[in-house]
Structures are given as structure tokens and as C-alpha cells.
Design a protein around this motif. Structure first.
Motif, PDB file in Angstrom:
ATOM      1  N   VAL A 135      -0.813  -1.072  -3.934  1.00 10.52           N
ATOM      2  CA  VAL A 135      -0.505   0.334  -4.243  1.00 10.52           C
ATOM      3  C   VAL A 135      -1.642   1.183  -3.694  1.00 10.52           C
ATOM      4  CG1 VAL A 135       0.028   2.015  -6.033  1.00 10.52           C
ATOM      5  CG2 VAL A 135       0.647  -0.406  -6.373  1.00 10.52           C
ATOM      6  N   ASP A 136      -1.353   1.980  -2.672  1.00 10.92           N
ATOM      7  CA  ASP A 136      -2.436   2.757  -2.081  1.00 10.92           C
ATOM      8  C   ASP A 136      -2.734   4.009  -2.915  1.00 10.92           C
ATOM      9  OD1 ASP A 136      -0.576   4.768  -1.362  1.00 10.92           O
ATOM     10  OD2 ASP A 136      -0.317   3.945   0.648  1.00 10.92           O
ATOM     11  N   TYR A 137      -3.865   4.613  -2.603  1.00 10.56           N
ATOM     12  CA  TYR A 137      -4.341   5.777  -3.364  1.00 10.56           C
ATOM     13  C   TYR A 137      -3.316   6.905  -3.355  1.00 10.56           C
ATOM     14  CZ  TYR A 137      -7.049   9.900  -4.585  1.00 10.56           C
ATOM     15  OH  TYR A 137      -7.482  11.054  -5.177  1.00 10.56           O
ATOM     16  N   ALA A 138      -2.702   7.162  -2.194  1.00  2.31           N
ATOM     17  CA  ALA A 138      -1.792   8.296  -2.053  1.00  2.31           C
ATOM     18  C   ALA A 138      -0.601   8.195  -3.008  1.00  2.31           C
ATOM     19  CB  ALA A 138      -1.312   8.399  -0.609  1.00  2.31           C
ATOM     20  N   ARG A 139      -0.079   6.990  -3.206  1.00  2.26           N
ATOM     21  CA  ARG A 139       1.063   6.823  -4.104  1.00  2.26           C
ATOM     22  C   ARG A 139       0.687   7.112  -5.556  1.00  2.26           C
ATOM     23  NH1 ARG A 139       3.448   1.099  -3.439  1.00  2.26           N
ATOM     24  NH2 ARG A 139       4.977   1.910  -4.933  1.00  2.26           N
ATOM     25  N   GLY A 140      -0.470   6.619  -5.951  1.00  5.03           N
ATOM     26  CA  GLY A 140      -0.913   6.895  -7.312  1.00  5.03           C
ATOM     27  C   GLY A 140      -1.156   8.367  -7.528  1.00  5.03           C
ATOM     28  N   LYS A 141      -1.799   9.013  -6.559  1.00  2.07           N
ATOM     29  CA  LYS A 141      -2.106  10.440  -6.668  1.00  2.07           C
ATOM     30  C   LYS A 141      -0.832  11.268  -6.719  1.00  2.07           C
ATOM     31  CE  LYS A 141      -5.119  13.874  -6.584  1.00  2.07           C
ATOM     32  NZ  LYS A 141      -4.229  15.050  -6.588  1.00  2.07           N
TER      33      LYS A 141
END
Length: 217
Positions: A135-141
Motif C-alpha cells: 500500500v503506497d503512501y498516496a493511497r493512504g493519504k
């Protein structure tokens, strides 16, 4: 910032929850924040556990009551009782476990059904030190932004952004209480935990927190 002292008075008592699937690192985050330690052999939480941490932040003495909840399905009914009275909830997923990220939506529903409407939510992507992330940072953000939450990527192992996440949560709750001292009163009328406390005693280890809302790692 000064450390909390035994028998010191506190301005606010804040009840916080850590929720999320099993093995995402909730207990390790709590241990890192409360005791400054990390262990890879931490035993899976059975039901509910909690720790007390005293901090001074922005001139306010805060007593944090932090509840670590089991992520297993069989403990969901136990966990639901602890939503009542919570003023802040961390939704934790493991950046190396896609399923745990998908489950955040289900945990959001649990909050909607059981928690106070005013509760502050913070999304945490834990284990950001691991090279095997899915899960990359952009998806979480994006998920956090879409749901009006602050977002932090953390590592309990490497002590990355753990203090910042808790400090942001505490600051957000205190700001709500400053504007409305009864913001959370309906969730715990017996103890009135959301109101400013006078003469409350401290029971746990002291510590310090600094404000911060930006995701890091």
C-alpha cells in the motif's frame, strides 16, 4: 515540554483507542509511545489492554488513557463497548498487508455505529520501514483526505512518526474542547471525561509530545 509527575493535576483526560486488524502493530505502537520500547515478539492482544501516559502539550497537562483493542473478529463485541467515551481513534493498517488496508473501511463503519459523532479520527499506515510494502503512501493519504482524517505513516520498530501521530491527536482533541468543553460529554456522562479535570491524579509514565499534523516517513 515538561514531563508528567506522579500526583500532578491534569487539565484534560483523553481517552484514545487503537483499532485495526490483528498484527498491524497496534500493540507495538502503544509500547513505543508509552514506554519508548519495541519488541518483535509482542503477544497478540486478547480483548483489551491499555496504558496511561502523561504529557504536557501547548501549556496543558494531559492524561492520555490509550486503549489497545484486539483486531480478531471474535473480540469485535468486546471492542465495541470501548468506543463509547472515546475522544480519539487511530485506525491502523499495515503497509505490507493489502487486506488490512481494505479492512479500514469496515473499521470506519464500526466507528460510525458505536462512537461519539465528534470523535477525532487519525489514519496510520504502520511498518513503513518495511521494503515489502503493498500500500503506497498516496493511497493512504487519499483515503484519509476523502474521509476528513489526518494521515501518518509510522514505524514502531524504527520510531518513525509515532510521537507525531499521538501529539497531533491530542492537539486536535484539546482544540475541540477549547471551543466546546462539552463536545464529548454525551459519550461518557458519568466521568465527564471530556470536561476539564481538576485534581485528577496521574498513574503512568511521564512523557512529552509535540504538535504535528503532517504525514511523515
Amino acid at each position: 515540554m515538561s514531563k508528567g509527575r506522579k500526583n500532578a493535576k491534569h487539565d484534560y483526560l483523553l481517552k484514545l483507542l487503537l483499532i485495526g486488524d490483528s498484527s498491524v502493530g497496534k500493540s507495538c505502537l502503544l509500547l513505543r509511545y508509552s514506554d519508548g520500547n519495541f519488541t518483535s515478539s509482542y503477544i497478540t492482544t486478547i480483548g483489551i489492554d491499555f496504558k496511561i501516559k502523561n504529557i504536557t502539550q501547548a501549556g496543558h497537562k494531559l492524561k492520555l488513557q490509550i486503549w489497545d483493542t484486539a483486531g480478531q473478529e471474535r473480540f469485535r463485541t468486546i471492542t465495541s463497548a470501548y468506543y463509547r467515551g472515546a475522544m480519539g481513534i487511530f485506525l491502523v493498517y499495515d503497509v505490507t498487508d493489502e487486506t488490512s488496508f481494505t479492512s479500514v473501511q469496515n473499521w470506519m463503519k464500526q466507528i460510525d455505529e458505536n462512537a461519539e459523532k465528534q470523535v477525532v479520527r487519525v489514519l496510520i499506515g504502520n511498518k513503513c520501514d518495511m521494503p515489502t510494502r503493498t500500500v503506497d503512501y498516496a493511497r493512504g493519504k487519499k483515503f484519509a483526505d476523502d474521509n476528513g482524517m489526518a494521515f501518518f505513516e509510522t514505524s514502531a520498530k524504527e520510531d518513525i512518526c509515532v510521537n507525531e501521530a499521538f501529539a497531533h491527536m491530542a492537539e486536535s482533541i484539546v482544540n475541540k474542547l477549547k471551543s466546546d468543553p462539552d463536545a464529548f460529554a454525551g459519550s461518557n456522562p458519568k466521568t465527564q471525561s471530556a470536561k476539564k479535570l481538576r485534581g485528577a491524579s496521574s498513574d503512568g509514565a511521564g512523557g512529552s509530545g509535540s504538535a504535528g499534523g503532517k504525514a511523515c516517513c
